[in-house]
Scaffold this motif. Sequence first.
Motif, PDB file in Angstrom:
ATOM      1  N   ILE A 142       6.261 -15.406  20.082  1.00 61.61           N
ATOM      2  CA  ILE A 142       5.555 -14.187  20.491  1.00 61.61           C
ATOM      3  C   ILE A 142       5.967 -13.029  19.600  1.00 61.61           C
ATOM      4  CG2 ILE A 142       5.266 -12.484  22.343  1.00 61.61           C
ATOM      5  CD1 ILE A 142       5.727 -14.751  24.336  1.00 61.61           C
ATOM      6  N   GLU A 143       5.007 -12.330  19.065  1.00 53.79           N
ATOM      7  CA  GLU A 143       5.266 -11.088  18.340  1.00 53.79           C
ATOM      8  C   GLU A 143       5.131  -9.932  19.323  1.00 53.79           C
ATOM      9  OE1 GLU A 143       6.220 -10.622  15.271  1.00 53.79           O
ATOM     10  OE2 GLU A 143       6.073 -12.708  14.561  1.00 53.79           O
ATOM     11  N   TRP A 144       6.197  -9.147  19.481  1.00 54.63           N
ATOM     12  CA  TRP A 144       6.180  -8.060  20.455  1.00 54.63           C
ATOM     13  C   TRP A 144       6.940  -6.865  19.888  1.00 54.63           C
ATOM     14  CZ3 TRP A 144       3.563  -8.900  25.046  1.00 54.63           C
ATOM     15  CH2 TRP A 144       3.566  -7.843  25.947  1.00 54.63           C
ATOM     16  N   ASP A 145       6.337  -5.718  19.981  1.00 55.69           N
ATOM     17  CA  ASP A 145       6.974  -4.478  19.524  1.00 55.69           C
ATOM     18  C   ASP A 145       7.885  -3.967  20.640  1.00 55.69           C
ATOM     19  OD1 ASP A 145       7.692  -2.224  18.166  1.00 55.69           O
ATOM     20  OD2 ASP A 145       5.786  -1.175  18.449  1.00 55.69           O
ATOM     21  N   VAL A 146       9.179  -4.160  20.492  1.00 56.42           N
ATOM     22  CA  VAL A 146      10.143  -3.873  21.554  1.00 56.42           C
ATOM     23  C   VAL A 146      10.757  -2.493  21.362  1.00 56.42           C
ATOM     24  CG1 VAL A 146      12.282  -4.614  22.675  1.00 56.42           C
ATOM     25  CG2 VAL A 146      10.678  -6.327  21.779  1.00 56.42           C
ATOM     26  N   GLU A 147      10.853  -1.759  22.454  1.00 58.11           N
ATOM     27  CA  GLU A 147      11.594  -0.494  22.489  1.00 58.11           C
ATOM     28  C   GLU A 147      12.627  -0.592  23.593  1.00 58.11           C
ATOM     29  OE1 GLU A 147      11.039   4.263  23.554  1.00 58.11           O
ATOM     30  OE2 GLU A 147       9.296   2.936  23.493  1.00 58.11           O
ATOM     31  N   VAL A 148      13.871  -0.295  23.285  1.00 54.51           N
ATOM     32  CA  VAL A 148      14.924  -0.303  24.293  1.00 54.51           C
ATOM     33  C   VAL A 148      15.095   1.123  24.815  1.00 54.51           C
ATOM     34  CG1 VAL A 148      17.376  -0.707  24.740  1.00 54.51           C
ATOM     35  CG2 VAL A 148      16.087  -2.306  23.316  1.00 54.51           C
ATOM     36  N   GLU A 149      14.953   1.284  26.110  1.00 58.59           N
ATOM     37  CA  GLU A 149      14.971   2.598  26.736  1.00 58.59           C
ATOM     38  C   GLU A 149      16.392   2.990  27.147  1.00 58.59           C
ATOM     39  OE1 GLU A 149      11.928   2.932  29.815  1.00 58.59           O
ATOM     40  OE2 GLU A 149      10.947   1.157  28.961  1.00 58.59           O
ATOM     41  N   GLU A 150      16.682   4.244  26.995  1.00 55.45           N
ATOM     42  CA  GLU A 150      17.982   4.780  27.390  1.00 55.45           C
ATOM     43  C   GLU A 150      17.991   5.068  28.878  1.00 55.45           C
ATOM     44  OE1 GLU A 150      20.983   8.443  26.036  1.00 55.45           O
ATOM     45  OE2 GLU A 150      18.845   8.494  25.533  1.00 55.45           O
ATOM     46  N   LEU A 151      19.092   4.744  29.549  1.00 51.50           N
ATOM     47  CA  LEU A 151      19.280   5.123  30.938  1.00 51.50           C
ATOM     48  C   LEU A 151      20.079   6.422  31.006  1.00 51.50           C
ATOM     49  CD1 LEU A 151      20.077   1.686  32.640  1.00 51.50           C
ATOM     50  CD2 LEU A 151      17.969   3.005  32.795  1.00 51.50           C
ATOM     51  N   PRO A 152      19.954   7.184  32.092  1.00 50.52           N
ATOM     52  CA  PRO A 152      20.669   8.464  32.185  1.00 50.52           C
ATOM     53  C   PRO A 152      22.181   8.298  32.136  1.00 50.52           C
ATOM     54  CG  PRO A 152      18.970   8.288  33.892  1.00 50.52           C
ATOM     55  CD  PRO A 152      19.100   6.925  33.260  1.00 50.52           C
ATOM     56  N   GLY A 153      22.862   9.291  31.593  1.00 50.00           N
ATOM     57  CA  GLY A 153      24.319   9.322  31.657  1.00 50.00           C
ATOM     58  C   GLY A 153      25.048   9.126  30.349  1.00 50.00           C
ATOM     59  N   GLY A 154      24.334   8.808  29.268  1.00 54.02           N
ATOM     60  CA  GLY A 154      24.996   8.644  27.985  1.00 54.02           C
ATOM     61  C   GLY A 154      25.604   7.276  27.804  1.00 54.02           C
TER      62      GLY A 154
END
Length: 415
Positions: free
Chosen positions: A128-140
């Motif tokens: 599978i070709e997928w454009d992945v973005e990893v999201e930041e969670l609050p708090g650093g």
Amino acid sequence: MSTDRQSASGSDVADAANWRGQHLDLTIDAVAHGGHCVARHDGRVIFVRHCLPGERVRAVVTEDNGGSFCRADAVEIHEAAPGRVTPPCPLSGPGGCGGCDWQHASPATQRELKAAVVAEQLRRLAGIEWDVEVEELPGGSLGWRTRTRLVAGKDGRAGLRAHRSHQVIPLEGHGCAIAAPGALDDVLARRWRPGADIEVTKDGAGRVHVRSSETVRGRTKHRQHAGGQARERAAGRDWRFDAHGFWQVHPAAADAFAGVVAEWARADAGALAWDLYAGVGLFTAVLAEQVGADGHVVAVESSRRAVADGERVLADLWQVEWRQGGVARQLDRLSGLPQVVVLDPPRKGAGKAVIDAIATREPERIVYVACDPAALARDVALLASHGYQLSELRAFDAFPRTHHVECVALLTPRL
């Protein structure tokens, strides 16, 4: 960091029966799953830690069992990548604590590396070709870890192990940069029986829970030193459960994941839904709210303690039925056709037997929560063989400074 040992020439290294201890000048290629990057030398692959893609480094080989690859640590950086930063933890780096993988990378760079790993695993294992973005969670990226497992060294000081080693790196005097503030203070101030495992939890109410474990004559004995019942708030409910049972490690993760599950599950009122590997029922509660009093949610969990806690916390939800036992075995005993299946398996993934059993019931939607991208990709490939496609994917940096990443995937029947 540099070393006094002389680097071997390329020909010397190539002729060596074992490269362990050899120093190599390398150009670092792509990131790989597991907190390291790939380099190549004399026809062999080298998995290198403490580096970033595009860097030129001097590395020392730490493991070589023969074959096509070996492992190494970057001990000197000749050309640094733009994302490199000074590690905030003094115990990180070659020969140091193995708890973190990316102390030397900026938070944004860490998320880019994790996105690349998720995308590569989906491509390689699931096609599978997928454009992945990893999201930041609050708090650093520091001070987030609410659950830490330490071990006592020979001197009784609590610490973390070096990477792929039994060596204990004591944290006394340094603490842990990613641990929740105050969580480890009392644990690091005392001495423990050498070899003891020490589990520390700081719950949502700010209370610290400490349990030690020792194996005596083949039997593991636990001793609770502080607390015991954790309190959390997530998915609009108050939770109280065994402080050392399963719960998300990042304080913002449980609410974030429950929100995604709610959005993608979309169970109809009166429907049947399954929550597999349910823990104490975080996603069970989400599904129960959607199906309502006329619906039915089956929660399957192997831990007796988690089931007991879940039954108590969700006692007001009459539509919930708990099944205690291994998921594969329990699935053979379940009746009905669920509209939605939610599963949050352990790091190894669900595997063929569980995936096959789910797919034969032909649910409209499968929401898969995964803490390992390789396991997720393997199970997505298995579901594809049953006619399911990956429809949505969100990835979260729920473990900053480590290589771990949490994904939530939605799979639906292929049209």
